[in-house]
Design a protein around this motif. Structure first.
Motif, PDB file in Angstrom:
ATOM      1  N   MET A   1       0.829  -1.204   0.000  1.00  9.49           N
ATOM      2  CA  MET A   1       0.000   0.000   0.000  1.00  9.49           C
ATOM      3  C   MET A   1       0.865   1.256   0.000  1.00  9.49           C
ATOM      4  SD  MET A   1      -3.247  -0.463  -0.242  1.00  9.49           S
ATOM      5  CE  MET A   1      -3.801   1.131   0.362  1.00  9.49           C
ATOM      6  N   ALA A   2       1.964   1.226   0.762  1.00 10.52           N
ATOM      7  CA  ALA A   2       2.854   2.381   0.816  1.00 10.52           C
ATOM      8  C   ALA A   2       3.439   2.678  -0.561  1.00 10.52           C
ATOM      9  CB  ALA A   2       3.965   2.150   1.836  1.00 10.52           C
ATOM     10  N   GLU A   3       3.706   1.644  -1.350  1.00  8.58           N
ATOM     11  CA  GLU A   3       4.211   1.856  -2.704  1.00  8.58           C
ATOM     12  C   GLU A   3       3.147   2.529  -3.577  1.00  8.58           C
ATOM     13  OE1 GLU A   3       7.105   1.391  -4.044  1.00  8.58           O
ATOM     14  OE2 GLU A   3       8.127   0.435  -2.355  1.00  8.58           O
ATOM     15  N   LEU A   4       1.909   2.068  -3.487  1.00  9.22           N
ATOM     16  CA  LEU A   4       0.831   2.655  -4.287  1.00  9.22           C
ATOM     17  C   LEU A   4       0.562   4.101  -3.881  1.00  9.22           C
ATOM     18  CD1 LEU A   4      -1.616  -0.401  -4.249  1.00  9.22           C
ATOM     19  CD2 LEU A   4      -0.397   0.474  -6.261  1.00  9.22           C
TER      20      LEU A   4
ATOM     21  N   TYR B   1      20.148   8.946   0.534  1.00  5.67           N
ATOM     22  CA  TYR B   1      20.935   9.697  -0.437  1.00  5.67           C
ATOM     23  C   TYR B   1      21.185  11.104   0.094  1.00  5.67           C
ATOM     24  CZ  TYR B   1      22.447  11.659  -4.899  1.00  5.67           C
ATOM     25  OH  TYR B   1      23.170  12.270  -5.898  1.00  5.67           O
ATOM     26  N   LEU B   2      22.440  11.475   0.242  1.00  8.49           N
ATOM     27  CA  LEU B   2      22.897  12.732   0.821  1.00  8.49           C
ATOM     28  C   LEU B   2      22.647  12.802   2.323  1.00  8.49           C
ATOM     29  CD1 LEU B   2      21.901  15.408  -1.866  1.00  8.49           C
ATOM     30  CD2 LEU B   2      24.106  14.268  -1.550  1.00  8.49           C
ATOM     31  N   GLU B   3      21.474  12.370   2.775  1.00  2.07           N
ATOM     32  CA  GLU B   3      21.153  12.390   4.194  1.00  2.07           C
ATOM     33  C   GLU B   3      19.979  11.444   4.444  1.00  2.07           C
ATOM     34  OE1 GLU B   3      20.142  16.433   4.974  1.00  2.07           O
ATOM     35  OE2 GLU B   3      18.246  16.337   3.881  1.00  2.07           O
ATOM     36  N   ARG B   4      19.785  11.076   5.706  1.00  2.00           N
ATOM     37  CA  ARG B   4      18.644  10.228   6.034  1.00  2.00           C
ATOM     38  C   ARG B   4      17.351  11.000   5.836  1.00  2.00           C
ATOM     39  NH1 ARG B   4      19.541   8.730  11.844  1.00  2.00           N
ATOM     40  NH2 ARG B   4      17.396   7.981  11.739  1.00  2.00           N
ATOM     41  N   GLN B   5      16.390  10.339   5.183  1.00  2.00           N
ATOM     42  CA  GLN B   5      15.104  10.957   4.911  1.00  2.00           C
ATOM     43  C   GLN B   5      14.161  10.748   6.095  1.00  2.00           C
ATOM     44  OE1 GLN B   5      14.981  12.754   1.952  1.00  2.00           O
ATOM     45  NE2 GLN B   5      17.125  12.135   2.005  1.00  2.00           N
ATOM     46  N   LEU B   6      13.228  11.673   6.282  1.00  2.00           N
ATOM     47  CA  LEU B   6      12.332  11.617   7.436  1.00  2.00           C
ATOM     48  C   LEU B   6      10.879  11.376   7.043  1.00  2.00           C
ATOM     49  CD1 LEU B   6      13.773  14.526   9.634  1.00  2.00           C
ATOM     50  CD2 LEU B   6      14.221  12.069   9.794  1.00  2.00           C
ATOM     51  N   GLY B   7      10.617  11.119   5.765  1.00  2.00           N
ATOM     52  CA  GLY B   7       9.257  10.885   5.329  1.00  2.00           C
ATOM     53  C   GLY B   7       8.716   9.540   5.788  1.00  2.00           C
ATOM     54  N   SER B   8       7.391   9.407   5.781  1.00  2.00           N
ATOM     55  CA  SER B   8       6.764   8.148   6.192  1.00  2.00           C
ATOM     56  C   SER B   8       5.356   8.069   5.609  1.00  2.00           C
ATOM     57  CB  SER B   8       6.690   8.040   7.722  1.00  2.00           C
ATOM     58  OG  SER B   8       5.870   9.073   8.255  1.00  2.00           O
ATOM     59  N   THR B   9       4.838   6.852   5.610  1.00  2.00           N
ATOM     60  CA  THR B   9       3.449   6.608   5.206  1.00  2.00           C
ATOM     61  C   THR B   9       2.812   5.701   6.236  1.00  2.00           C
ATOM     62  OG1 THR B   9       3.997   6.762   2.855  1.00  2.00           O
ATOM     63  CG2 THR B   9       1.935   5.672   3.430  1.00  2.00           C
ATOM     64  N   SER B  10       1.681   6.124   6.770  1.00  2.00           N
ATOM     65  CA  SER B  10       0.916   5.294   7.707  1.00  2.00           C
ATOM     66  C   SER B  10      -0.280   4.733   6.947  1.00  2.00           C
ATOM     67  CB  SER B  10       0.448   6.136   8.899  1.00  2.00           C
ATOM     68  OG  SER B  10      -0.402   5.372   9.741  1.00  2.00           O
ATOM     69  N   THR B  11      -0.349   3.415   6.877  1.00  2.00           N
ATOM     70  CA  THR B  11      -1.415   2.807   6.076  1.00  2.00           C
ATOM     71  C   THR B  11      -1.789   1.422   6.595  1.00  2.00           C
ATOM     72  OG1 THR B  11      -2.011   2.019   3.850  1.00  2.00           O
ATOM     73  CG2 THR B  11       0.312   1.945   4.437  1.00  2.00           C
ATOM     74  N   PRO B  12      -3.060   1.081   6.509  1.00  2.00           N
ATOM     75  CA  PRO B  12      -3.465  -0.307   6.763  1.00  2.00           C
ATOM     76  C   PRO B  12      -3.318  -1.122   5.488  1.00  2.00           C
ATOM     77  CG  PRO B  12      -5.398   1.012   6.317  1.00  2.00           C
ATOM     78  CD  PRO B  12      -4.213   1.957   6.242  1.00  2.00           C
ATOM     79  N   GLY B  13      -3.596  -2.407   5.579  1.00  5.27           N
ATOM     80  CA  GLY B  13      -3.733  -3.230   4.392  1.00  5.27           C
ATOM     81  C   GLY B  13      -5.079  -2.956   3.740  1.00  5.27           C
ATOM     82  N   ALA B  14      -5.265  -3.488   2.515  1.00  3.20           N
ATOM     83  CA  ALA B  14      -6.512  -3.238   1.791  1.00  3.20           C
ATOM     84  C   ALA B  14      -6.893  -4.450   0.959  1.00  3.20           C
ATOM     85  CB  ALA B  14      -6.373  -2.005   0.892  1.00  3.20           C
ATOM     86  N   LEU B  15      -8.184  -4.733   0.913  1.00  5.87           N
ATOM     87  CA  LEU B  15      -8.725  -5.820   0.100  1.00  5.87           C
ATOM     88  C   LEU B  15      -9.398  -5.220  -1.129  1.00  5.87           C
ATOM     89  CD1 LEU B  15      -9.262  -8.834  -0.254  1.00  5.87           C
ATOM     90  CD2 LEU B  15     -11.360  -8.549   1.094  1.00  5.87           C
ATOM     91  N   VAL B  16      -8.924  -5.623  -2.311  1.00  8.53           N
ATOM     92  CA  VAL B  16      -9.399  -5.082  -3.583  1.00  8.53           C
ATOM     93  C   VAL B  16      -9.913  -6.207  -4.465  1.00  8.53           C
ATOM     94  CG1 VAL B  16      -8.661  -3.934  -5.715  1.00  8.53           C
ATOM     95  CG2 VAL B  16      -7.902  -3.052  -3.497  1.00  8.53           C
ATOM     96  N   GLU B  17     -11.030  -5.977  -5.098  1.00  9.92           N
ATOM     97  CA  GLU B  17     -11.602  -6.944  -6.035  1.00  9.92           C
ATOM     98  C   GLU B  17     -11.268  -6.509  -7.458  1.00  9.92           C
ATOM     99  OE1 GLU B  17     -12.699 -10.244  -6.557  1.00  9.92           O
ATOM    100  OE2 GLU B  17     -13.959  -9.775  -4.808  1.00  9.92           O
TER     101      GLU B  17
END
Length: 444
Positions: A231-234, A422-438
């Motif tokens: 989900m974080a990739e999407l 790259y160059l420095e540690r990144q501080l970004g994040s994604t908070s997500t549950p799993g998901a069921l898709v049909e």
């Protein structure tokens, strides 16, 4: 572990900000870290490195002209103050030769914020012991990065921001053979040996499945459960030009159909830029404070955009703390109602998608994405994993997947930290549950 102290920053900021002349605005942006980087191969240390660095961006503005310069700090206060003052003089000499910037926008009043989060991080010895104990007999390949990170800002108007977070991120794979592996991650500010061991054991439990012959699926539409890392990739792909004010106003956003209400997402889909939840600083490179939360999608409907200072000036709307790219740094998808412990049973028969990669848009205007399955993506029958699937390419619209195709979201969100260094540690994040898709569309 050492990193630039608050006292050192105040001294540097004072030197830069006090040097502003009448009609000028001077500012200092600091990015510093004291980080351990450790690579593992076959559960043994392959490389161990410690990095301490601090980079200051000094800027000078007058009227509608602004110039900036980056300086690597030496860690000696007198030398660093002298270097910053030299850069400031160089910028002052440069300003008259610059063209005016019609979209320049700086804070009109002083702003202040402070966050100091002391973490519980493993020592190098503790980390090695934890890996040795949890991954004994496994082909464990991983990369750990951890330590304190500082972001700070000050300007001659009186703005002061301080952000100090001690955090870690650990990515690893358990390899069965060749390209067959289970990928796991563990990130946060409070390290626990037992939680790390639990995650390793959970991944190891899937290795026996990878030894089975892969199930080769024909192209078609499948029921699929997307684990939080998938989900974080999407969502990360969606953040590439999807939420920015500039992209919306110029018609290049991948969410134009959602913005125009030509499409809607599932009513359970609620998405925010939630700075208060992540590790990203609560201020921008120009010194604007960030709200704790910005609404992007609520009950499946587009509600807002990420507006940086330049876009706000150009389009006459308030800035809301977006970065230069107007991309999210602390994206948060609210959980739904499917118990995470019952994800397999709820999936029934279909594909368990653990990871995706090589994502891109195949049709940006339709918010159509393509990419490949990766690592332990499994075929599931009657709630039981049966076999790994062969690598497959998907091509499907995010609007369809999480609109009419969304069956439900998991009831527990996981914080997926950005692992970039790259160059420095990144501080970004994604908070997500799993998901069921049909009806998830696999093409080849």
């Amino acid at each position: 572990m050492s990193v630039v102290s608050r006292e050192d920053f105040d001294a540097l900021a004072g030197a830069v900000c006090s040097a502003a002349r009448a009609g000028e605005r001077s500012s200092l942006l600091l990015s510093a870290e004291s980080s351990d980087f450790i690579r593992f191969n076959r559960a043994a240390v392959r490389q161990a490195t410690h990095v301490e660095q601090a980079v200051a961006t000094v800027a000078l503005a007058q009227g509608r002209r602004r110039a900036e310069s980056r300086v690597t700090l030496a860690g000696r206060r007198d030398a660093d103050v002298a270097a910053l003052r030299r850069e400031l003089e160089a910028l002052r000499a440069m300003l008259p030769h610059l063209t005016e910037d019609p979209w320049l926008l700086l804070p009109e009043a002083p702003q202040h914020s402070e966050r100091h989060e002391a973490g519980t991080l493993p020592t190098e010895a503790q980390l090695v012991d934890a890996v040795t104990a949890a991954a004994a007999g496994l082909d464990f390949v991983g990369f750990y990065a951890g330590g304190p990170v500082v972001r700070a800002f000050a300007d001659s108007l009186g703005t002061r921001h301080w952000h100090h977070v001690e955090s870690f991120h650990f990515d690893w794979c358990l390899y069965h053979a060749a390209d067959k592996a289970v990928k796991t991650a563990y990130a946060g500010v409070q390290w626990r040996d037992d939680e790390f061991a639990r995650r390793v054991a959970e991944g190891a439990g899937q290795l026996a499945l990878l030894a089975r012959p892969p199930r080769m699926l024909p192209p078609g539409a499948y029921r699929a459960w997307f684990a939080p890392m998938a989900m974080a990739e999407l969502l990360g792909e969606l953040g590439w030009g999807g939420f920015g004010l500039k992209a919306r106003r110029t018609g290049t956003s991948s969410l134009m159909r959602l913005a125009h209400r030509d499409a809607v997402l599932h009513p359970d889909f609620n998405l925010f830029e939630h700075t208060a939840l992540g590790n990203a600083p609560g201020f921008t490179a120009e010194g604007f404070g960030r709200p704790g939360r910005v609404s992007l999608v609520e009950r499946g409907l587009a509600t807002g955009t990420l507006a940086n200072a330049r876009s706000a000036q150009e389009y006459g709307v308030p800035a809301n703390g977006a970065n230069a790219q107007e991309s999210p740094e602390s994206l948060s998808l609210l959980p739904g109602r499917i118990p995470a412990a019952q994800a397999l049973a709820t999936l029934g028969t279909g594909i368990w998608v653990s990871n995706l990669w090589y994502l891109n848009y195949s049709d940006r205007q339709a918010c159509r994405m393509t990419g490949l399955t990766r690592f332990a993506c499994l075929w599931v029958e009657d709630g039981q994993p049966v076999a790994p699937i062969g690598v497959m390419r998907f091509d499907d619209s995010f609007l369809r997947m999480f609109g009419e195709g969304l069956v439900g979201l998991g009831d527990r969100a996981e914080l997926i930290a950005e692992s970039g260094t790259y160059l420095e540690r990144q501080l970004g994040s994604t908070s997500t549950p799993g998901a069921l898709v049909e009806g998830w569309k696999l093409t080849l």
